[in-house]
Scaffold this motif. Structure first.
Motif, PDB file in Angstrom:
ATOM      1  N   ARG A  71       0.840  -1.210   0.000  1.00 30.51           N
ATOM      2  CA  ARG A  71       0.000   0.000   0.000  1.00 30.51           C
ATOM      3  C   ARG A  71       0.870   1.254   0.000  1.00 30.51           C
ATOM      4  NH1 ARG A  71      -4.019   0.573   4.644  1.00 30.51           N
ATOM      5  NH2 ARG A  71      -4.425   2.481   3.453  1.00 30.51           N
ATOM      6  N   LEU A  72       1.955   1.223   0.760  1.00 33.65           N
ATOM      7  CA  LEU A  72       2.860   2.374   0.797  1.00 33.65           C
ATOM      8  C   LEU A  72       3.483   2.602  -0.574  1.00 33.65           C
ATOM      9  CD1 LEU A  72       4.435   4.606   2.214  1.00 33.65           C
ATOM     10  CD2 LEU A  72       6.093   2.866   2.952  1.00 33.65           C
ATOM     11  N   GLN A  73       3.911   1.532  -1.243  1.00 26.56           N
ATOM     12  CA  GLN A  73       4.481   1.666  -2.581  1.00 26.56           C
ATOM     13  C   GLN A  73       3.476   2.252  -3.563  1.00 26.56           C
ATOM     14  OE1 GLN A  73       6.015  -2.493  -2.938  1.00 26.56           O
ATOM     15  NE2 GLN A  73       7.840  -1.474  -3.719  1.00 26.56           N
ATOM     16  N   GLU A  74       2.256   1.765  -3.483  1.00 23.95           N
ATOM     17  CA  GLU A  74       1.220   2.265  -4.379  1.00 23.95           C
ATOM     18  C   GLU A  74       0.916   3.735  -4.097  1.00 23.95           C
ATOM     19  OE1 GLU A  74      -1.607   2.220  -7.426  1.00 23.95           O
ATOM     20  OE2 GLU A  74       0.003   0.814  -6.920  1.00 23.95           O
ATOM     21  N   MET A  75       0.903   4.105  -2.821  1.00 21.14           N
ATOM     22  CA  MET A  75       0.659   5.503  -2.449  1.00 21.14           C
ATOM     23  C   MET A  75       1.766   6.406  -2.987  1.00 21.14           C
ATOM     24  SD  MET A  75       0.011   7.091   1.378  1.00 21.14           S
ATOM     25  CE  MET A  75      -1.509   6.163   1.608  1.00 21.14           C
ATOM     26  N   LEU A  76       3.018   5.947  -2.890  1.00 24.55           N
ATOM     27  CA  LEU A  76       4.128   6.733  -3.418  1.00 24.55           C
ATOM     28  C   LEU A  76       4.022   6.853  -4.935  1.00 24.55           C
ATOM     29  CD1 LEU A  76       6.813   8.224  -3.004  1.00 24.55           C
ATOM     30  CD2 LEU A  76       7.977   6.002  -3.215  1.00 24.55           C
ATOM     31  N   LYS A  77       3.641   5.773  -5.596  1.00 28.93           N
ATOM     32  CA  LYS A  77       3.513   5.805  -7.061  1.00 28.93           C
ATOM     33  C   LYS A  77       2.461   6.821  -7.499  1.00 28.93           C
ATOM     34  CE  LYS A  77       2.571   2.803 -11.035  1.00 28.93           C
ATOM     35  NZ  LYS A  77       2.212   1.420 -11.470  1.00 28.93           N
ATOM     36  N   VAL A  78       1.334   6.873  -6.763  1.00 31.77           N
ATOM     37  CA  VAL A  78       0.255   7.798  -7.100  1.00 31.77           C
ATOM     38  C   VAL A  78       0.689   9.242  -6.884  1.00 31.77           C
ATOM     39  CG1 VAL A  78      -2.043   8.585  -6.385  1.00 31.77           C
ATOM     40  CG2 VAL A  78      -1.592   6.134  -6.656  1.00 31.77           C
ATOM     41  N   ASN A  79       1.491   9.491  -5.850  1.00 27.83           N
ATOM     42  CA  ASN A  79       1.842  10.861  -5.495  1.00 27.83           C
ATOM     43  C   ASN A  79       3.145  11.353  -6.111  1.00 27.83           C
ATOM     44  OD1 ASN A  79      -0.090  11.981  -3.151  1.00 27.83           O
ATOM     45  ND2 ASN A  79       0.105   9.761  -2.929  1.00 27.83           N
ATOM     46  N   ASP A  80       4.079  10.452  -6.386  1.00 22.77           N
ATOM     47  CA  ASP A  80       5.347  10.870  -7.006  1.00 22.77           C
ATOM     48  C   ASP A  80       5.928   9.681  -7.756  1.00 22.77           C
ATOM     49  OD1 ASP A  80       8.001  11.732  -7.585  1.00 22.77           O
ATOM     50  OD2 ASP A  80       7.904  13.149  -5.935  1.00 22.77           O
ATOM     51  N   GLU A  81       5.494   9.511  -8.990  1.00 21.70           N
ATOM     52  CA  GLU A  81       5.913   8.341  -9.768  1.00 21.70           C
ATOM     53  C   GLU A  81       7.405   8.362 -10.071  1.00 21.70           C
ATOM     54  OE1 GLU A  81       4.467   5.689 -13.620  1.00 21.70           O
ATOM     55  OE2 GLU A  81       3.427   7.556 -13.084  1.00 21.70           O
ATOM     56  N   ASP A  95      -4.072   4.657   8.242  1.00 22.43           N
ATOM     57  CA  ASP A  95      -4.133   5.509   7.058  1.00 22.43           C
ATOM     58  C   ASP A  95      -3.199   6.704   7.204  1.00 22.43           C
ATOM     59  OD1 ASP A  95      -5.606   6.187   4.462  1.00 22.43           O
ATOM     60  OD2 ASP A  95      -5.899   8.015   5.618  1.00 22.43           O
ATOM     61  N   MET A  96      -3.247   7.358   8.375  1.00 23.19           N
ATOM     62  CA  MET A  96      -2.375   8.513   8.584  1.00 23.19           C
ATOM     63  C   MET A  96      -0.918   8.084   8.672  1.00 23.19           C
ATOM     64  SD  MET A  96      -2.296  11.729   8.697  1.00 23.19           S
ATOM     65  CE  MET A  96      -1.235  13.091   9.188  1.00 23.19           C
ATOM     66  N   LEU A  97      -0.657   6.913   9.225  1.00 19.55           N
ATOM     67  CA  LEU A  97       0.705   6.394   9.307  1.00 19.55           C
ATOM     68  C   LEU A  97       1.308   6.248   7.911  1.00 19.55           C
ATOM     69  CD1 LEU A  97       3.137   5.031  10.691  1.00 19.55           C
ATOM     70  CD2 LEU A  97       1.824   2.892  10.675  1.00 19.55           C
ATOM     71  N   LEU A  98       0.557   5.667   6.986  1.00 21.00           N
ATOM     72  CA  LEU A  98       1.066   5.500   5.622  1.00 21.00           C
ATOM     73  C   LEU A  98       1.252   6.842   4.929  1.00 21.00           C
ATOM     74  CD1 LEU A  98      -0.857   2.364   4.280  1.00 21.00           C
ATOM     75  CD2 LEU A  98       1.499   2.527   5.075  1.00 21.00           C
ATOM     76  N   ARG A  99       0.382   7.782   5.214  1.00 16.67           N
ATOM     77  CA  ARG A  99       0.533   9.118   4.640  1.00 16.67           C
ATOM     78  C   ARG A  99       1.834   9.766   5.125  1.00 16.67           C
ATOM     79  NH1 ARG A  99      -4.347  11.964   2.947  1.00 16.67           N
ATOM     80  NH2 ARG A  99      -6.097  10.505   2.819  1.00 16.67           N
ATOM     81  N   VAL A 100       2.113   9.636   6.423  1.00 16.24           N
ATOM     82  CA  VAL A 100       3.347  10.224   6.967  1.00 16.24           C
ATOM     83  C   VAL A 100       4.567   9.527   6.377  1.00 16.24           C
ATOM     84  CG1 VAL A 100       4.701  10.617   9.058  1.00 16.24           C
ATOM     85  CG2 VAL A 100       2.228  11.004   9.092  1.00 16.24           C
ATOM     86  N   CYS A 101       4.520   8.197   6.258  1.00 18.27           N
ATOM     87  CA  CYS A 101       5.641   7.467   5.666  1.00 18.27           C
ATOM     88  C   CYS A 101       5.885   7.916   4.224  1.00 18.27           C
ATOM     89  CB  CYS A 101       5.369   5.962   5.704  1.00 18.27           C
ATOM     90  SG  CYS A 101       5.395   5.240   7.359  1.00 18.27           S
TER      91      CYS A 101
END
Length: 438
Positions: free
Chosen positions: A318-328, A379-385
């Motif tokens: 999930r963290l990898q996917e979140m990073l991809k969405v926000n900064d590919e 959810d907030m933890l992954l956002r901070v990471c």
């Protein structure tokens, strides 16, 4: 097993959001105590007619909520903001029915130090106290009593139970006389039977020893955890909490690092200036620790490590996917160019809720945002990471595998308010396709 034993809600992460008209108490395991009046030096509650307790000398852990661009400390504007925030929280916490959504909004910007503000707010945000203030005394009393009974049932050795003793000791493991007429062959200390109460007691000896070793290494730089006067009491209380958690959760037991997750909770509750609350910090910390862990206990379960939908590997995806969405661009660089697998750095970030990445005062500030996030801690933890990765983008893009791994395993000092703002602006992952970690 843990949720069934303590009757915890099936979906603890919704405890902060779906609460209109909900008392916020957890069936079968509730806590609470009534607030009194506002005090000039903080918010608290005590029994009517009691004199205000003399506050013992405590180590202050001050949370710096703003850092100026030039690196200097808070200015007058910051102090005024803190004072206004304190007033807003104090006002909310004396209402007969706490508006949890409003409390979340205030707490997400950081809870001012001093008084009982953080302790009371965390208990509310975790669902340990219900929104209705008139239930606090009843709820707290019931849960503190229930914790005492759980300790008697699970932490006392069979010999101490048979002798009628009710006070467990940190260093004793079943010594004391046994009356022969009270001991069956099955319950003899030398019995190897799996149903023997002694067999069940001794199987946790190794876990207790691991907990003791970890507690010795818990924030040794802080007097609260290391000074000779406070250390024994702190370690004994935290040991009771972690050992009881292990016995109530046989699938996971105790995993190294849980002590770090417990530490902020126990510190905040133990340093509550209201004497009655500080005296019951162990029971209150257990209740809140269970609620916090019920949202992330799967991260500590080895059997779920390779599960596609739960467990730590799923969360790392999930963290990898979140990073991809926000900064590919950054995702591509870490994933394919330097091949810095998130298991090498984010495993610790996520399982320990960032307690090893920042100074203790900063951890408390970050947790204000974790606990107050409407979608839950995870959810907030992954956002901070994700924000931590984006914040160091320029250095990561110029670094190789070794440099990037070192940077992420030794995260630099940052303006925490800026980092949390970046985290709040993060777009959550939207794809149902998980990025492979292999």
């Amino acid at each position: 097993m843990l949720r069934r034993k303590l009757n915890l809600p099936d979906s603890p992460r919704n405890v902060l959001s779906d609460r209109p008209g909900n008392s916020g108490s957890v069936p079968g395991y509730e806590l609470g105590e009534e607030l009194e009046m506002l005090h000039p030096h903080g918010f608290g509650w005590t029994n009517e007619g009691e004199t205000e307790p003399v506050e013992e000398e405590r180590e202050e852990v001050n949370v710096r909520t703003r850092v100026n661009k030039d690196g200097s400390g808070p200015n007058l504007k910051n102090f005024l903001e803190e004072d206004e925030k304190r007033s807003d929280l104090e006002y909310e916490l004396i209402q007969e029915e706490i508006n949890l959504e409003k409390l979340q909004r205030i707490a997400s910007t950081g809870i001012p130090d001093g008084g009982s503000l953080r302790a009371t707010t965390w208990k509310l945000l975790l669902g340990y106290l219900p929104p209705a203030r008139d239930l606090w005394q009843k709820v707290l009393s019931e849960n503190r009593l229930k914790y005492s009974k759980l300790k008697d049932e699970y932490l006392l050795s069979p010999s101490r139970l048979s002798s009628g003793e009710k006070t467990p000791s940190l260093d004793e493991h079943g010594d004391g006389p046994l009356r022969r007429r009270d001991v069956s062959d099955e319950d003899h200390p030398l019995s190897l039977g799996e149903t023997s109460v002694w067999h069940k007691y001794f199987e946790f000896t190794e876990i207790a020893e691991q907990i003791d070793r970890d507690l010795q290494r818990t924030h040794p730089d802080l007097k609260f955890f290391s000074s000779s006067g406070q250390k024994k009491k702190t370690q004994e209380s935290m040991r009771n909490i972690l050992l009881l958690f292990a016995k109530l959760n046989p699938t996971t037991h105790y995993v190294q690092g849980m002590n770090e997750v417990l530490a902020p909770i126990y510190y905040v509750f133990s340093t509550d200036p209201v004497e009655e609350n500080a005296a019951n910090a162990e029971a209150d910390s257990f209740g809140c620790f269970v609620r916090l862990m019920s949202d992330s206990v799967d991260h500590f379960c080895q059997q779920l490590d390779n599960n596609s939908s739960v467990g730590i590997h799923s969360t790392l995806s999930r963290l990898q996917e979140m990073l991809k969405v926000n900064d590919e661009e950054l995702w591509q660089h870490l994933e394919f160019t330097t091949k810095v697998n998130p298991q090498f750095y984010a495993f610790r970030w996520i399982t320990l809720l960032l307690t090893q990445e920042f100074e203790f005062n900063t951890i408390l500030r970050i947790w204000d945002s974790f606990l107050s996030h409407p979608s839950g801690v995870q959810d907030m933890l992954l956002r901070v990471c994700c924000a931590m990765l984006i914040h160091t983008k320029s250095r990561l893009l110029t670094g190789d595998f070794v440099a990037n791994l070192y940077l992420l395993q030794h995260y630099p000092q940052v303006d925490i308010e800026y980092l949390l703002q970046v985290a709040r602006d993060i777009i959550p992952e939207t794809s149902t396709i998980r990025v492979s970690l292999d």
